[in-house]
Motif scaffolding. Structure first.
Motif, short mmCIF file in Angstrom:
data_model
loop_
_atom_site.label_atom_id
_atom_site.label_comp_id
_atom_site.label_asym_id
_atom_site.label_seq_id
_atom_site.Cartn_x
_atom_site.Cartn_y
_atom_site.Cartn_z
N THR A 126 0.86 -1.08 -0.38
CA THR A 126 0.10 -0.12 -0.21
C THR A 126 0.39 1.23 -0.27
OG1 THR A 126 -1.75 -1.06 0.98
CG2 THR A 126 -1.93 1.38 1.15
N VAL A 127 0.61 1.92 -1.01
CA VAL A 127 1.49 3.32 -0.88
C VAL A 127 0.42 4.29 -0.31
CG1 VAL A 127 1.85 4.93 -2.35
CG2 VAL A 127 2.14 3.25 -3.59
N VAL A 128 1.20 4.55 1.30
CA VAL A 128 0.51 6.23 2.41
C VAL A 128 0.84 7.51 2.08
CG1 VAL A 128 0.20 3.95 4.08
CG2 VAL A 128 2.36 5.47 3.64
N SER A 129 1.72 7.66 1.04
CA SER A 129 2.09 8.81 0.47
C SER A 129 3.05 8.98 -0.15
CB SER A 129 2.83 8.99 1.92
OG SER A 129 3.55 10.57 1.63
N ALA A 130 2.68 10.01 -1.59
CA ALA A 130 3.52 9.52 -2.50
C ALA A 130 3.83 11.47 -3.18
CB ALA A 130 2.44 8.60 -3.75
N THR A 131 5.05 11.08 -4.03
CA THR A 131 4.93 12.89 -4.28
C THR A 131 5.52 12.90 -5.74
OG1 THR A 131 7.02 12.84 -3.95
CG2 THR A 131 5.86 14.14 -2.32
N ALA A 132 4.80 13.26 -7.16
CA ALA A 132 5.22 12.92 -8.54
C ALA A 132 6.14 14.43 -8.55
CB ALA A 132 4.41 12.92 -8.90
N HIS A 133 7.10 14.52 -9.08
CA HIS A 133 8.28 15.84 -8.64
C HIS A 133 8.36 16.12 -10.24
CE1 HIS A 133 9.65 15.46 -5.16
NE2 HIS A 133 9.41 14.42 -4.88
N ASP A 134 7.13 15.41 -10.89
CA ASP A 134 7.21 16.06 -12.78
C ASP A 134 8.23 16.64 -13.61
OD1 ASP A 134 4.59 16.11 -12.73
OD2 ASP A 134 4.54 17.99 -11.32
N ILE A 135 9.67 16.06 -12.89
CA ILE A 135 10.50 16.30 -14.51
C ILE A 135 10.67 14.85 -15.67
CG2 ILE A 135 13.20 15.21 -14.44
CD1 ILE A 135 13.55 15.56 -10.71
N GLU A 136 10.75 15.36 -16.41
CA GLU A 136 10.53 15.91 -17.57
C GLU A 136 11.13 14.24 -18.94
OE1 GLU A 136 9.77 19.28 -20.21
OE2 GLU A 136 7.86 19.58 -18.54
N THR A 137 12.43 14.59 -18.39
CA THR A 137 13.18 12.97 -18.39
C THR A 137 14.06 12.54 -17.89
OG1 THR A 137 15.13 14.57 -19.32
CG2 THR A 137 13.70 15.13 -20.68
N ALA A 138 13.80 11.28 -18.30
CA ALA A 138 15.28 10.64 -17.48
C ALA A 138 17.05 11.43 -17.45
CB ALA A 138 15.59 8.99 -18.51
N THR A 139 17.12 12.07 -18.32
CA THR A 139 18.31 12.62 -18.79
C THR A 139 18.29 13.69 -17.58
OG1 THR A 139 18.41 11.79 -21.41
CG2 THR A 139 20.35 14.72 -19.47
N GLU A 140 17.12 14.22 -17.58
CA GLU A 140 17.01 16.09 -16.14
C GLU A 140 16.92 14.89 -14.52
OE1 GLU A 140 13.87 19.18 -14.85
OE2 GLU A 140 13.33 17.59 -16.78
N ALA A 141 16.15 13.97 -14.79
CA ALA A 141 16.37 12.87 -13.59
C ALA A 141 17.20 12.61 -13.28
CB ALA A 141 15.83 12.05 -13.53
N GLY A 142 18.31 12.14 -14.60
CA GLY A 142 20.28 11.89 -13.31
C GLY A 142 20.84 13.20 -13.75
N SER A 143 20.35 14.56 -13.86
CA SER A 143 21.01 15.26 -12.65
C SER A 143 21.28 15.78 -11.43
CB SER A 143 21.49 16.26 -13.72
OG SER A 143 19.86 16.64 -14.32
N VAL A 144 20.29 15.14 -11.39
CA VAL A 144 19.50 15.43 -9.68
C VAL A 144 20.42 15.05 -8.63
CG1 VAL A 144 17.92 14.41 -7.65
CG2 VAL A 144 16.70 14.70 -10.08
N ASP A 145 20.77 16.43 -7.73
CA ASP A 145 22.03 16.08 -7.61
C ASP A 145 21.50 15.09 -5.64
OD1 ASP A 145 20.88 18.73 -5.99
OD2 ASP A 145 22.20 19.82 -6.56
N GLY A 146 22.09 15.48 -4.43
CA GLY A 146 22.21 14.89 -3.36
C GLY A 146 20.90 15.70 -2.57
#
Length: 246
Positions: free
Chosen positions: A140-160
């Motif tokens: 069961t997912v009790v909490s969720a956020t969708a961060h609307d990052i548009e591409t995998a390339t952009e997701a790969g640049s997320v820092d710590g």
């Protein structure tokens, strides 16, 4: 590791290093038309001749197992479809095959986790598919956020710093674990720190992909630096199996 396009595939050499030479985790990049985080683009990543061609190419190197290292390109086919997907790859290669989505389900089962929080890089339409997939796996997912990052390339640049913000924002007392479902997100270097910060298991896409690969072939996978999944659960090695995946 069959990995679609380029984003965070360098997590796998880091995981290999954390395993102390117990396994080799080579990455084969599968061809994709788009790395957009849309339902249509992500479903396209997980189907068709390109994926099978990549699997057959990887099989020529005689690995012990193959992992489809893509979450959205498996869970968007649903629980049954995700199983059918890996069965098709297995039939084409003659090898044990699983996927990141199925690895998440297996990891939750092994940790006896039934309620989770999900910090998704994806838009809501894709993230909702992961919640539905987990529901079919009994989680069961009790909490969720969708961060609307548009591409995998952009997701790969997320820092710590951003990664920690994502995880802290979604955490809730009723969640037994935090899940980060995108294989395009760099996470391997921060899993232990995230778990120390939150005081609960953190399961990330590239982490569970490695764990499931080793689990499929019965390798011992107790290791430091890769979170509770590797430290507390591990896998009992089957007798007569070699000591490394190649």
């Amino acid at each position: 590791m069959l990995y679609p396009g380029h984003a965070a595939e360098d997590d796998y050499p880091l995981a290999e290093s954390a395993l102390g030479g117990a396994a080799s985790l080579p990455v084969l990049i599968t061809e994709i038309e788009s790395d957009d985080h849309t339902v249509e683009a992500m479903r396209a990543v997980g189907t068709g001749q390109r994926l099978l061609d990549g699997a057959r190419q990887a099989a020529k190197h005689r690995p012990d197992a193959l992992m489809w290292a893509c979450t959205s390109g498996s869970f968007l086919y649903g629980w049954i479809g995700a199983h059918e997907q890996v069965a098709e790859i297995s039939d084409a290669t003659g090898l044990p095959v699983s996927s990141t989505s199925l690895a998440f389900a297996a990891a939750c089962q092994e940790l006896q986790v039934t309620s989770v929080a999900v910090a998704a890089t994806y838009p809501a339409a894709v993230a909702d598919g992961f919640s539905s997939f987990l529901a079919d796996a009994g989680v069961t997912v009790v909490s969720a956020t969708a961060h609307d990052i548009e591409t995998a390339t952009e997701a790969g640049s997320v820092d710590g710093d951003h990664l920690f913000e994502m995880v802290r924002a979604v955490d809730t007392d009723s969640a037994q674990a935090i899940l980060l479902p995108d294989t395009a997100l760099h996470t391997i270097s921060w899993i232990d720190d995230l778990e120390q910060d939150l005081g609960k298991p953190v399961l990330t896409a590239n982490q569970v992909t490695v764990w499931q690969a080793l689990r499929m072939v019965g390798r011992p996978v107790h290791a430091a630096g890769l979170g509770r999944l590797f430290r507390d659960v591990g896998v009992t090695a089957r007798s007569g199996t070699p000591s490394a995946i190649r």
